[in-house]
Every structure is written in structure tokens, then in C-alpha cells.
Motif scaffolding. Structure first.
Motif, PDB file in Angstrom:
ATOM      1  N   ASP A 151      27.801  10.026 -11.052  1.00  0.00           N
ATOM      2  CA  ASP A 151      26.403  10.541 -11.696  1.00  0.00           C
ATOM      3  C   ASP A 151      25.584   9.191 -11.987  1.00  0.00           C
ATOM      4  N   LEU A 152      24.869   8.963 -11.167  1.00  0.00           N
ATOM      5  CA  LEU A 152      24.089   7.647 -11.335  1.00  0.00           C
ATOM      6  C   LEU A 152      22.959   7.745 -12.545  1.00  0.00           C
ATOM      7  N   ARG A 153      23.027   8.863 -12.928  1.00  0.00           N
ATOM      8  CA  ARG A 153      21.948   9.083 -14.127  1.00  0.00           C
ATOM      9  C   ARG A 153      22.734   8.540 -15.318  1.00  0.00           C
ATOM     10  N   LYS A 154      24.114   8.385 -15.391  1.00  0.00           N
ATOM     11  CA  LYS A 154      24.794   7.723 -16.565  1.00  0.00           C
ATOM     12  C   LYS A 154      24.484   6.111 -16.857  1.00  0.00           C
ATOM     13  N   TYR A 155      23.811   5.552 -15.468  1.00  0.00           N
ATOM     14  CA  TYR A 155      23.697   4.183 -15.607  1.00  0.00           C
ATOM     15  C   TYR A 155      22.245   3.860 -15.895  1.00  0.00           C
ATOM     16  N   SER A 156      21.558   4.796 -16.287  1.00  0.00           N
ATOM     17  CA  SER A 156      20.130   4.579 -16.691  1.00  0.00           C
ATOM     18  C   SER A 156      19.788   3.736 -17.750  1.00  0.00           C
ATOM     19  N   ASP A 157      20.698   3.532 -18.743  1.00  0.00           N
ATOM     20  CA  ASP A 157      20.529   2.632 -19.787  1.00  0.00           C
ATOM     21  C   ASP A 157      21.306   1.065 -19.454  1.00  0.00           C
ATOM     22  N   ALA A 158      21.750   1.069 -18.441  1.00  0.00           N
ATOM     23  CA  ALA A 158      22.664  -0.034 -18.009  1.00  0.00           C
ATOM     24  C   ALA A 158      22.034  -1.207 -17.297  1.00  0.00           C
ATOM     25  N   HIS A 159      20.602  -1.348 -17.234  1.00  0.00           N
ATOM     26  CA  HIS A 159      19.933  -2.317 -16.410  1.00  0.00           C
ATOM     27  C   HIS A 159      19.901  -3.589 -17.290  1.00  0.00           C
ATOM     28  N   LYS A 160      20.044  -4.918 -16.560  1.00  0.00           N
ATOM     29  CA  LYS A 160      20.103  -6.047 -17.214  1.00  0.00           C
ATOM     30  C   LYS A 160      18.428  -6.170 -18.030  1.00  0.00           C
ATOM     31  N   ASP A 161      17.439  -5.785 -17.262  1.00  0.00           N
ATOM     32  CA  ASP A 161      16.261  -5.761 -17.789  1.00  0.00           C
ATOM     33  C   ASP A 161      15.995  -4.436 -18.608  1.00  0.00           C
ATOM     34  N   LEU A 162      15.998  -4.487 -19.778  1.00  0.00           N
ATOM     35  CA  LEU A 162      15.779  -3.048 -20.616  1.00  0.00           C
ATOM     36  C   LEU A 162      14.540  -2.304 -20.013  1.00  0.00           C
ATOM     37  N   ASP A 163      13.701  -3.137 -19.596  1.00  0.00           N
ATOM     38  CA  ASP A 163      12.260  -2.549 -19.125  1.00  0.00           C
ATOM     39  C   ASP A 163      12.206  -2.092 -17.858  1.00  0.00           C
ATOM     40  N   CYS A 164      13.299  -2.408 -16.959  1.00  0.00           N
ATOM     41  CA  CYS A 164      13.297  -1.973 -15.512  1.00  0.00           C
ATOM     42  C   CYS A 164      13.097  -0.763 -15.553  1.00  0.00           C
ATOM     43  N   LYS A 165      12.211  -0.240 -14.416  1.00  0.00           N
ATOM     44  CA  LYS A 165      12.009   1.260 -13.987  1.00  0.00           C
ATOM     45  C   LYS A 165      12.790   1.597 -12.787  1.00  0.00           C
ATOM     46  N   GLY A 166      13.806   0.698 -11.964  1.00  0.00           N
ATOM     47  CA  GLY A 166      14.524   0.892 -10.887  1.00  0.00           C
ATOM     48  C   GLY A 166      15.384   2.047 -11.188  1.00  0.00           C
ATOM     49  N   LYS A 167      16.076   2.416 -10.189  1.00  0.00           N
ATOM     50  CA  LYS A 167      16.856   3.389 -10.227  1.00  0.00           C
ATOM     51  C   LYS A 167      18.307   2.730  -9.631  1.00  0.00           C
ATOM     52  N   PHE A 168      19.380   3.208  -9.848  1.00  0.00           N
ATOM     53  CA  PHE A 168      20.890   3.090  -9.265  1.00  0.00           C
ATOM     54  C   PHE A 168      20.997   3.671  -7.988  1.00  0.00           C
ATOM     55  N   LYS A 169      21.512   2.863  -6.961  1.00  0.00           N
ATOM     56  CA  LYS A 169      21.902   3.779  -5.804  1.00  0.00           C
ATOM     57  C   LYS A 169      23.203   3.130  -5.482  1.00  0.00           C
ATOM     58  N   LEU A 170      24.038   4.107  -5.017  1.00  0.00           N
ATOM     59  CA  LEU A 170      25.268   3.673  -4.249  1.00  0.00           C
ATOM     60  C   LEU A 170      25.148   2.732  -3.253  1.00  0.00           C
ATOM     61  N   GLU A 171      25.878   1.639  -3.127  1.00  0.00           N
ATOM     62  CA  GLU A 171      25.843   0.734  -1.941  1.00  0.00           C
ATOM     63  C   GLU A 171      27.294  -0.009  -1.473  1.00  0.00           C
ATOM     64  N   VAL A 172      27.369  -0.240  -0.277  1.00  0.00           N
ATOM     65  CA  VAL A 172      28.606  -0.740   0.104  1.00  0.00           C
ATOM     66  C   VAL A 172      28.304  -2.374   0.006  1.00  0.00           C
ATOM     67  N   VAL A 173      29.148  -3.047  -0.683  1.00  0.00           N
ATOM     68  CA  VAL A 173      28.821  -4.507  -0.577  1.00  0.00           C
ATOM     69  C   VAL A 173      30.087  -5.095   0.200  1.00  0.00           C
ATOM     70  N   ASN A 174      29.751  -5.891   1.100  1.00  0.00           N
ATOM     71  CA  ASN A 174      30.859  -6.492   1.948  1.00  0.00           C
ATOM     72  C   ASN A 174      31.290  -7.753   1.632  1.00  0.00           C
ATOM     73  N   ASN A 175      32.455  -8.172   1.641  1.00  0.00           N
ATOM     74  CA  ASN A 175      33.052  -9.554   1.395  1.00  0.00           C
ATOM     75  C   ASN A 175      32.607 -10.157  -0.075  1.00  0.00           C
ATOM     76  N   PRO A 176      32.519  -9.208  -1.162  1.00  0.00           N
ATOM     77  CA  PRO A 176      32.387 -10.027  -2.361  1.00  0.00           C
ATOM     78  C   PRO A 176      33.835 -10.521  -3.195  1.00  0.00           C
ATOM     79  N   LEU A 177      33.533 -11.630  -3.986  1.00  0.00           N
ATOM     80  CA  LEU A 177      34.580 -12.189  -4.785  1.00  0.00           C
ATOM     81  C   LEU A 177      34.630 -11.240  -5.930  1.00  0.00           C
TER      82      LEU A 177
END
Length: 194
Positions: free
Chosen positions: A18-44
Motif C-alpha cells: 500500500d503505497l499510501r503508507k509511504y506518504s509521510d516518508a519523503h526526504k523533503d517534508l514538503d514533497c508533493k510527489g507520490k511513491f511508485k513501485l520500481e524495479v532497480v537494477n544492479n544496486p549495492l
């Protein structure tokens, strides 16, 4: 893992994401962006005592606006289970960080593991796990420890367990086989299910 023990474990998530649970987890507290699921390749990805490991792909909740990203629930646990299984079935010697990772993964204290594998006390085991100590764990003790972990993992195939001692190179150190970790395709399946 150089030994060729291929055992692919399915990546699992902890329920619906439930991506709505992440709504208060932005680095920038004033961010109006939304979380989306994303595949990230080859991370450390930091993996406990092993430190950072390059992983083929992970599933993350990402906000493009403030660049905040989180592993989705359950992904790390599945990944660590895959790594623990590879290490427990490896024919090669385990490094000190690998031994510590396994002990911690199976939620064992140094004292409890020492007792289970026949090491006299926690202090002796501690030296075998410490990178600053020259003391190492013998091959025989590592095999006993790996058999214990295989039992905890529910691995019963005698052939896999016997391969721990058959045709071994006592100087080889276990490596994590990234091909047995989640691939981009595996993670995309999670994305589709999420």
C-alpha cells in the motif's frame, strides 16, 4: 557461489504493498510527489555482516521528486534467505563475515552457536568470527555448522549435503552467486502482483 549449487528461492513480499503508507516518508517534508513501485537494477545493497552486495534487481517504492526510495516489505528477508541458503550449501570455506552473517540470520548468539557446533565457549567462537583475530574455524567445524544451518533451512537432500565435503578445495572461499538472486524478471513479477 563458485560451487555450482543452484537453488533458486522465490522472492516473496509481506502482503500487498500500500503505497499510501509511504506518504509521510519523503526526504523533503514538503514533497508533493507520490511513491511508485520500481524495479532497480544492479544496486549495492547492505546485507548485514556481509556489507554491501551487488544484487541483480530489487523492488523499491520510489518518489522521483525527492529521490526517496525504500525496499518493499519482505524483499530483504527473501534475499537474505537466498544468500544464507547459498552459503550453507557452499563447498568452499566461509569467510569470517559470512560466518557472522549466517549466525545472525539464524538468530543465534555466539554462545548458542558455539554450543551447537562443539566449540568450547563464546570467546573462542568470537575469535573465529572476528576479522581482527587470526583464529579461524576449521573445515570440519564449518561442515558441522553448515549441516546445522541446512537442517534449520529444511534441506534434506543427502546429495546436496554430501557435496559439502566431496571434491572440495580447502583454500577456496565461498562466493555469492548473483544468478541465484532475484533477477529483473523475478522482480518485475512482484511489480505486476503489487
Amino acid at each position: 557461489m563458485a560451487s555450482g549449487n543452484k537453488m533458486k528461492i522465490e522472492v516473496k513480499l509481506l502482503g500487498h504493498i500500500d503505497l499510501r503508507k509511504y506518504s509521510d516518508a519523503h526526504k523533503d517534508l514538503d514533497c508533493k510527489g507520490k511513491f511508485k513501485l520500481e524495479v532497480v537494477n544492479n544496486p549495492l545493497l547492505p546485507v548485514g555482516a556481509l556489507g554491501p552486495i551487488r544484487v541483480p534487481a530489487v523492488l523499491m517504492a520510489v518518489c522521483k521528486d525527492c529521490k526517496t526510495a525504500f525496499l518493499v516489505p519482505g524483499f530483504r528477508e527473501s534475499l537474505e534467505l537466498m544468500i544464507a541458503t547459498q552459503l550453507a550449501l557452499s563447498k568452499e570455506m566461509l569467510s569470517k563475515p559470512q560466518i557472522k552473517f549466517l549466525r545472525q540470520h539464524f538468530d543465534l548468539t555466539q554462545e548458542a552457536l558455539a554450543l551447537k557446533i562443539g566449540i568450547p565457549d563464546r570467546h573462542t567462537f568470537s575469535k573465529m568470527e572476528s576479522i581482527t583475530s587470526p583464529r579461524t574455524m576449521s573445515l570440519e567445524t564449518q561442515v558441522i555448522m553448515k549441516l546445522l544451518f541446512a537442517k534449520i533451512l529444511g534441506i534434506k537432500e543427502a546429495e546436496k549435503l554430501y557435496s559439502l565435503v566431496e571434491n572440495r578445495d580447502d583454500n577456496a572461499v565461498a562466493e555469492i552467486d548473483s544468478s541465484a538472486l532475484p533477477s529483473e524478471e523475478d522482480v518485475k513479477k512482484l511489480l505486476d502482483a503489487g
